[in-house]
Design an enzyme around this catalytic site. Structure first.
Site, PDB file in Angstrom:
ATOM      1  N   ASN A   4       0.869  -1.174   0.000  1.00  0.00           N
ATOM      2  CA  ASN A   4       0.000   0.000   0.000  1.00  0.00           C
ATOM      3  C   ASN A   4       0.911   1.232   0.000  1.00  0.00           C
ATOM      4  OD1 ASN A   4      -1.715   2.089   0.515  1.00  0.00           O
ATOM      5  ND2 ASN A   4      -2.421   1.358   2.506  1.00  0.00           N
ATOM      6  N   LYS A  31       0.146   4.231  -0.172  1.00  0.00           N
ATOM      7  CA  LYS A  31      -0.466   5.408   0.476  1.00  0.00           C
ATOM      8  C   LYS A  31      -0.245   6.648  -0.394  1.00  0.00           C
ATOM      9  CE  LYS A  31      -0.066   3.068   4.849  1.00  0.00           C
ATOM     10  NZ  LYS A  31       0.045   3.117   6.297  1.00  0.00           N
ATOM     11  N   HIS A  46      -9.533   1.026   5.071  1.00  0.00           N
ATOM     12  CA  HIS A  46      -8.229   1.250   5.710  1.00  0.00           C
ATOM     13  C   HIS A  46      -8.412   2.204   6.893  1.00  0.00           C
ATOM     14  CE1 HIS A  46      -4.107   2.399   6.456  1.00  0.00           C
ATOM     15  NE2 HIS A  46      -3.761   1.313   5.799  1.00  0.00           N
ATOM     16  N   GLU A  62      -6.732   4.550   7.995  1.00  0.00           N
ATOM     17  CA  GLU A  62      -6.473   5.975   7.731  1.00  0.00           C
ATOM     18  C   GLU A  62      -7.693   6.641   7.110  1.00  0.00           C
ATOM     19  OE1 GLU A  62      -2.784   5.389   5.652  1.00  0.00           O
ATOM     20  OE2 GLU A  62      -1.843   4.819   7.544  1.00  0.00           O
ATOM     21  N   GLU A 104      -5.128  -5.028  10.611  1.00  0.00           N
ATOM     22  CA  GLU A 104      -4.148  -3.949  10.785  1.00  0.00           C
ATOM     23  C   GLU A 104      -4.445  -3.219  12.088  1.00  0.00           C
ATOM     24  OE1 GLU A 104      -2.353  -2.837   6.654  1.00  0.00           O
ATOM     25  OE2 GLU A 104      -3.869  -1.384   7.235  1.00  0.00           O
ATOM     26  N   GLY A 116       2.552   2.375  10.826  1.00  0.00           N
ATOM     27  CA  GLY A 116       3.489   3.482  10.677  1.00  0.00           C
ATOM     28  C   GLY A 116       4.181   3.888  11.972  1.00  0.00           C
ATOM     29  N   SER A 147       3.607  -2.043  10.306  1.00  0.00           N
ATOM     30  CA  SER A 147       5.055  -2.046  10.548  1.00  0.00           C
ATOM     31  C   SER A 147       5.719  -3.387  10.212  1.00  0.00           C
ATOM     32  CB  SER A 147       5.373  -1.640  11.995  1.00  0.00           C
ATOM     33  OG  SER A 147       4.917  -0.320  12.244  1.00  0.00           O
TER      34      SER A 147
HETATM   35  P1  13P Z   1       3.079   0.417   7.648  1.00  0.00           P
HETATM   36  O1  13P Z   1       3.606  -0.887   7.082  1.00  0.00           O
HETATM   37  O2  13P Z   1       3.784   1.624   7.140  1.00  0.00           O
HETATM   38  O3  13P Z   1       2.964   0.354   9.146  1.00  0.00           O
HETATM   39  O4  13P Z   1       1.579   0.552   7.096  1.00  0.00           O
HETATM   40  C1  13P Z   1       0.723  -0.512   7.197  1.00  0.00           C
HETATM   41  C2  13P Z   1      -0.495  -0.194   6.419  1.00  0.00           C
HETATM   42  O5  13P Z   1      -1.273   0.657   6.796  1.00  0.00           O
HETATM   43  C3  13P Z   1      -0.721  -0.934   5.172  1.00  0.00           C
HETATM   44  O6  13P Z   1      -2.012  -0.696   4.689  1.00  0.00           O
END
Ligand code: 13P
Length: 251
Positions: free
Chosen positions: A9, A11, A96, A98, A167, A173, A212
């Site tokens: 992803n 982002k 997601h 976010e 997740e 992150g 992560s």
């Molecule tokens: P990170 O691997 O940067 O923690 O992000 C995970 C994520 O949100 C994948 O969709």
């Protein structure tokens, strides 16, 4: 036997030049593998990234990071499922954290998106608890609520061919990863929850871990029996790291 999947992803990262560099670096070392692989660039780059993947003959599928719950019409700024299909997208992430957080998407909207997506694409449904919810012992109740919204709308059959990504929000992150045992506990819970309605679909659905994941911790997470791969954020932007994670998912 579930085929493992590793999806990146991206982002809101990248540029046309960055994307070309990343795909070039992946193409240089992409291994022969039985692991399914996908990347999810921002919408504006989907078309070009798709072209680059085809030109490099990379066995990497294209995914989108979000989709509208509406099929077409006056929805300024939105992107529909059929538009993603038109661009040869195979996967789309829905729910997601976010988006649940920053864009205020609730379980109901996420279920509508999942339902819209599933006829043409493989939806990757993200579920996960906040740190406070984990500390209060509410993790499994939160996951059940997020799953139930989709089950109520689509039934267990809706998960046929779909992907779920666990997740935990506190792991995204932050550099804080769930331990393999913490991930496994939730993944088994997800599978059992679905099995109450349809044992076959529960057994077949792929459940990814995200939060992560990196080259150093991927192998121990993927060694868990109900962890079928990963949804990778930051580490998917570095070719070497992403390829190491892909290698760790091989069985
Ligand atoms: P990170 O691997 O940067 O923690 O992000 C995970 C994520 O949100 C994948 O969709």
């Amino acid at each position: 036997m579930r085929q493992p999947l590793v999806a990146g992803n991206w982002k809101m990262h990248g540029s046309r030049a960055d994307n070309a560099r990343l795909i070039g670096a992946l193409a240089e070392r992409f291994p022969a593998t039985d692991v399914a692989c996908a990347v999810c660039p921002p919408h504006v780059y989907l078309s070009e990234v798709g072209r680059m993947l085809r030109a490099a003959e990379l066995p990497i599928a294209l995914g989108a990071q979000d989709v509208s719950a509406e099929l077409k019409g006056a929805f300024t700024g939105e992107v529909s499922v059929s538009m993603l299909e038109d661009l040869d997208c195979s996967y789309v992430i829905v729910g997601h954290s976010e988006r649940r957080k920053a864009e205020g998407e609730d379980d109901h909207l996420v279920a509508r998106k999942f339902d819209a997506a599933r006829s043409k694409l493989v939806p990757i449904l993200c579920v996960g608890e906040r740190l406070g919810e984990r500390q209060e012992g509410e993790t499994l109740a939160v996951i059940a609520r997020q799953l139930d919204a989709v089950l109520e709308r689509c039934g267990a059959i809706g998960f046929g061919g779909a992907v779920i990504a666990y997740e935990p929000r506190w792991a995204i992150g932050t550099g804080m990863t769930a331990s393999p045992e913490q991930a496994q506990e939730v993944h088994v819970f997800i599978r059992r929850h679905l099995a109450q309605q349809d044992a076959k679909i529960a057994d077949e659905v792929r459940i990814l871990y995200g939060g992560s994941v990196n080259a150093g911790n991927a192998a121990e997470l993927f060694a868990m029996p109900d962890v079928d791969g990963g949804l990778i954020g930051g580490a998917s932007l570095k070719a070497e790291e992403f390829l190491a994670i892909l290698a760790a998912a091989g069985r």
